[in-house]
Design an enzyme around this catalytic site. Sequence first.
Site, PDB file in Angstrom:
ATOM      1  N   PRO A  31       1.088  -1.500  -0.197  1.00 19.06           N
ATOM      2  CA  PRO A  31       0.034   0.208   0.141  1.00 19.06           C
ATOM      3  C   PRO A  31       0.950   1.163  -0.039  1.00 19.06           C
ATOM      4  CG  PRO A  31      -0.217  -1.161   2.164  1.00 19.06           C
ATOM      5  CD  PRO A  31       0.254  -2.196   1.242  1.00 19.06           C
ATOM      6  N   ASN A  32       0.776   2.137  -0.395  1.00 21.02           N
ATOM      7  CA  ASN A  32       0.433   3.730  -0.457  1.00 21.02           C
ATOM      8  C   ASN A  32       2.158   3.440  -1.897  1.00 21.02           C
ATOM      9  OD1 ASN A  32      -1.310   4.602   0.693  1.00 21.02           O
ATOM     10  ND2 ASN A  32      -0.864   3.888   2.461  1.00 21.02           N
ATOM     11  N   ARG A  91       4.882  10.599  -2.667  1.00 21.93           N
ATOM     12  CA  ARG A  91       4.598  10.503  -0.898  1.00 21.93           C
ATOM     13  C   ARG A  91       5.701  10.781  -0.332  1.00 21.93           C
ATOM     14  NH1 ARG A  91       4.356   4.655   1.679  1.00 21.93           N
ATOM     15  NH2 ARG A  91       3.563   5.114   3.375  1.00 21.93           N
ATOM     16  N   TYR A  93      10.874   9.080   1.222  1.00 19.08           N
ATOM     17  CA  TYR A  93      10.780   8.109  -0.007  1.00 19.08           C
ATOM     18  C   TYR A  93      11.446   8.735  -1.234  1.00 19.08           C
ATOM     19  CZ  TYR A  93       7.581   5.920   3.933  1.00 19.08           C
ATOM     20  OH  TYR A  93       6.951   5.497   4.695  1.00 19.08           O
ATOM     21  N   ASN A 122       7.681  -5.674  -0.747  1.00 14.46           N
ATOM     22  CA  ASN A 122       7.830  -4.149   0.649  1.00 14.46           C
ATOM     23  C   ASN A 122       6.303  -4.330   0.402  1.00 14.46           C
ATOM     24  OD1 ASN A 122       7.484  -1.428   1.684  1.00 14.46           O
ATOM     25  ND2 ASN A 122       8.954  -0.537   0.128  1.00 14.46           N
ATOM     26  N   ALA A 140       2.627  -0.393   5.287  1.00 17.35           N
ATOM     27  CA  ALA A 140       1.912  -0.814   6.213  1.00 17.35           C
ATOM     28  C   ALA A 140       2.083  -2.114   6.965  1.00 17.35           C
ATOM     29  CB  ALA A 140       1.108   0.316   6.822  1.00 17.35           C
ATOM     30  N   GLU A 195      12.388  -9.321   2.256  1.00 20.81           N
ATOM     31  CA  GLU A 195      11.716  -8.327   3.260  1.00 20.81           C
ATOM     32  C   GLU A 195      11.990  -7.044   2.753  1.00 20.81           C
ATOM     33  OE1 GLU A 195      10.613  -8.756   7.409  1.00 20.81           O
ATOM     34  OE2 GLU A 195      10.364  -6.332   7.382  1.00 20.81           O
ATOM     35  N   HIS A 211      12.980  -2.383   2.683  1.00 19.57           N
ATOM     36  CA  HIS A 211      11.750  -1.129   3.385  1.00 19.57           C
ATOM     37  C   HIS A 211      12.949   0.329   2.218  1.00 19.57           C
ATOM     38  CE1 HIS A 211       9.387  -3.168   5.771  1.00 19.57           C
ATOM     39  NE2 HIS A 211      10.042  -3.972   5.805  1.00 19.57           N
ATOM     40  N   ARG A 256      12.852   5.054  12.886  1.00 19.43           N
ATOM     41  CA  ARG A 256      11.707   5.825  12.349  1.00 19.43           C
ATOM     42  C   ARG A 256      10.960   5.568  14.107  1.00 19.43           C
ATOM     43  NH1 ARG A 256       8.960   5.557   7.215  1.00 19.43           N
ATOM     44  NH2 ARG A 256       7.929   6.794   7.986  1.00 19.43           N
TER      45      ARG A 256
HETATM   46  C1  DQA Z   1       7.752   0.693   4.044  1.00 19.79           C
HETATM   47  C2  DQA Z   1       7.498   1.581   5.595  1.00 19.79           C
HETATM   48  C3  DQA Z   1       6.962   1.376   6.493  1.00 19.79           C
HETATM   49  O1  DQA Z   1       6.526   1.576   7.354  1.00 19.79           O
HETATM   50  C4  DQA Z   1       5.816   2.691   5.868  1.00 19.79           C
HETATM   51  O2  DQA Z   1       4.127   1.625   6.378  1.00 19.79           O
HETATM   52  C5  DQA Z   1       5.321   2.070   3.652  1.00 19.79           C
HETATM   53  C6  DQA Z   1       6.817   1.986   3.741  1.00 19.79           C
HETATM   54  C7  DQA Z   1       9.062   1.482   3.158  1.00 19.79           C
HETATM   55  O3  DQA Z   1       9.427   1.192   2.755  1.00 19.79           O
HETATM   56  O4  DQA Z   1       9.883   1.980   4.246  1.00 19.79           O
HETATM   57  O5  DQA Z   1       4.824   2.179   3.586  1.00 19.79           O
HETATM   58  O6  DQA Z   1       7.652  -0.437   3.838  1.00 19.79           O
END
Ligand code: DQA
Length: 145
Positions: A9-10, A17, A22, A71, A74, A95, A97, A104
């Site tokens: 998501p996102n 964003r 990011y 990735n 959240a 995994e 990020h 954070r």
């Molecule tokens: C994320 C880190 C997560 O905590 C966050 O909710 C994201 C992006 C990252 O790529 O840094 O959506 O996965």
Amino acid sequence: MKIQIINGPNLNLLGRREPGIYGNRAFEDWLQTLRAAYPDVEFGYFQSNIEGELIDMMQQTGFSCDGVVLNAGAYTHTSIALQDCIRSLDAPVIEVHISNVHKREEFRHRSMISCACAGVICGFGLDSYRLAVEALIGIARQKGT
Ligand code: DQA
């Protein structure tokens, strides 16, 4: 070698964003760079904001590809369903990020999926994905494929 990249998501908003966290590059743009850097790797790419769609795509690809770069956004911090899915697959899952989640908010320090993944890479911006690809190439080499 086939690698499936799955963004949660996102992450469709990368480039727009929270650029301070990011960066300002869209993922599709970065993917072109990645594809050019690894001409021998066949990359699949999928993004969804919906947990069940991520699971469907993991199930569709995770038995036939050589590795998954995930990735989960959240959902990383909440999804036991994704953890169960990762455990079910044949392909190793890395995994990733973009941000260093450990620098954070505290709720980002806990991952529900790390325990099921082959490894975790975080904090290197979009280069986290390249590092995950390197890790999967290393795993495939060890297996002798
Ligand atoms: C994320 C880190 C997560 O905590 C966050 O909710 C994201 C992006 C990252 O790529 O840094 O959506 O996965």
